[in-house]
Design a protein around this motif. Structure first.
Motif, short mmCIF file in Angstrom:
data_model
loop_
_atom_site.label_atom_id
_atom_site.label_comp_id
_atom_site.label_asym_id
_atom_site.label_seq_id
_atom_site.Cartn_x
_atom_site.Cartn_y
_atom_site.Cartn_z
N THR A 21 0.87 10.43 3.20
CA THR A 21 1.27 9.71 2.00
C THR A 21 2.70 9.23 2.12
O THR A 21 3.04 8.14 1.69
CB THR A 21 1.10 10.62 0.76
OG1 THR A 21 -0.26 11.05 0.70
CG2 THR A 21 1.44 9.89 -0.50
N GLN A 24 2.45 6.08 4.68
CA GLN A 24 1.78 4.98 4.00
C GLN A 24 0.28 5.21 4.14
O GLN A 24 -0.29 4.99 5.19
CB GLN A 24 2.17 3.62 4.59
CG GLN A 24 1.49 2.42 3.95
CD GLN A 24 2.05 2.08 2.59
OE1 GLN A 24 3.19 2.35 2.30
NE2 GLN A 24 1.25 1.48 1.75
N LEU A 25 -0.33 5.64 3.08
CA LEU A 25 -1.77 5.87 3.08
C LEU A 25 -2.46 4.52 3.13
O LEU A 25 -2.12 3.61 2.37
CB LEU A 25 -2.16 6.63 1.81
CG LEU A 25 -3.64 6.98 1.67
CD1 LEU A 25 -4.08 7.93 2.79
CD2 LEU A 25 -3.89 7.62 0.33
N TYR A 27 -6.15 2.20 3.13
CA TYR A 27 -7.48 2.22 2.51
C TYR A 27 -8.45 2.94 3.42
O TYR A 27 -9.23 3.79 2.96
CB TYR A 27 -7.92 0.77 2.26
CG TYR A 27 -9.29 0.66 1.66
CD1 TYR A 27 -9.45 0.75 0.28
CD2 TYR A 27 -10.41 0.47 2.45
CE1 TYR A 27 -10.72 0.65 -0.30
CE2 TYR A 27 -11.67 0.38 1.89
CZ TYR A 27 -11.82 0.47 0.52
OH TYR A 27 -13.06 0.38 -0.04
N ALA A 30 -7.93 6.71 3.42
CA ALA A 30 -8.42 7.30 2.18
C ALA A 30 -9.94 7.37 2.18
O ALA A 30 -10.52 8.40 1.83
CB ALA A 30 -7.93 6.49 0.98
N GLU A 60 -8.47 11.20 -6.89
CA GLU A 60 -7.19 10.53 -6.64
C GLU A 60 -7.33 9.48 -5.55
O GLU A 60 -6.79 8.37 -5.66
CB GLU A 60 -6.13 11.56 -6.24
CG GLU A 60 -5.75 12.50 -7.36
CD GLU A 60 -4.93 13.70 -6.89
OE1 GLU A 60 -4.75 13.89 -5.66
OE2 GLU A 60 -4.48 14.47 -7.76
N LEU A 61 -8.06 9.81 -4.49
CA LEU A 61 -8.27 8.86 -3.40
C LEU A 61 -9.09 7.66 -3.87
O LEU A 61 -8.81 6.52 -3.48
CB LEU A 61 -8.95 9.55 -2.21
CG LEU A 61 -8.10 10.57 -1.45
CD1 LEU A 61 -8.96 11.37 -0.49
CD2 LEU A 61 -6.95 9.89 -0.71
N ASN A 63 -9.15 6.45 -6.91
CA ASN A 63 -8.24 5.63 -7.70
C ASN A 63 -7.33 4.80 -6.80
O ASN A 63 -7.06 3.62 -7.09
CB ASN A 63 -7.41 6.49 -8.65
CG ASN A 63 -8.19 6.95 -9.85
OD1 ASN A 63 -9.12 6.28 -10.28
ND2 ASN A 63 -7.83 8.09 -10.39
N PHE A 64 -6.85 5.40 -5.72
CA PHE A 64 -6.02 4.68 -4.76
C PHE A 64 -6.81 3.50 -4.18
O PHE A 64 -6.30 2.37 -4.11
CB PHE A 64 -5.55 5.61 -3.63
CG PHE A 64 -4.92 4.88 -2.48
CD1 PHE A 64 -3.60 4.48 -2.53
CD2 PHE A 64 -5.67 4.59 -1.34
CE1 PHE A 64 -3.02 3.80 -1.47
CE2 PHE A 64 -5.10 3.90 -0.29
CZ PHE A 64 -3.77 3.51 -0.34
N CYS A 65 -8.06 3.75 -3.76
CA CYS A 65 -8.88 2.69 -3.17
C CYS A 65 -9.16 1.58 -4.17
O CYS A 65 -9.10 0.40 -3.83
CB CYS A 65 -10.20 3.27 -2.65
SG CYS A 65 -10.02 4.29 -1.17
N MET A 67 -7.29 0.72 -6.73
CA MET A 67 -6.05 -0.03 -6.91
C MET A 67 -5.80 -0.95 -5.71
O MET A 67 -5.41 -2.11 -5.88
CB MET A 67 -4.88 0.93 -7.07
CG MET A 67 -3.54 0.25 -7.18
SD MET A 67 -3.06 -0.19 -8.83
CE MET A 67 -2.88 1.41 -9.56
N LYS A 68 -6.05 -0.45 -4.52
CA LYS A 68 -5.84 -1.25 -3.31
C LYS A 68 -6.76 -2.47 -3.31
O LYS A 68 -6.32 -3.58 -2.99
CB LYS A 68 -6.10 -0.36 -2.09
CG LYS A 68 -5.68 -0.94 -0.79
CD LYS A 68 -4.20 -0.84 -0.61
CE LYS A 68 -3.84 -1.11 0.83
NZ LYS A 68 -2.43 -1.29 1.01
#
Length: 86
Positions: A21, A24-25, A27, A30, A60-61, A63-65, A67-68
């Protein structure tokens, strides 16, 4: 480094994720981690103590994906709009 031998494989993954993290995580990273956790859940490889934290981490992952993907879509739309205006 010797202290890492005292950690469970799950704790080592969490530690590695925190390091990732900071870098830089991505896509793909994740997504791969989500798939790994889901496989472990399906194969009943997680004990009850790890299950809750893993499910939270997957959320959480995800949500990250999400958003990405949203940000990438917006960038592509902007590029296409700029291209059409030229």
């Amino acid at each position: 480094m010797w202290a890492q031998h005292l950690l469970s494989p799950y704790q080592i993954r969490i530690q590695n994720h925190k390091n990732m993290t900071k870098k830089q995580l991505t896509y793909n990273d994740a997504l791969a981690e989500i798939e790994l956790i889901i496989t472990k859940i399906e194969n009943q490889e997680l004990d009850i103590d790890e299950l809750s934290s893993n499910v939270k981490h997957v959320a959480e992952l995800l949500n990250f994906c999400k958003m990405k993907l949203k940000n990438t879509e917006e960038e592509v739309q902007k590029i296409l709009k700029d291209f059409d205006e030229k």
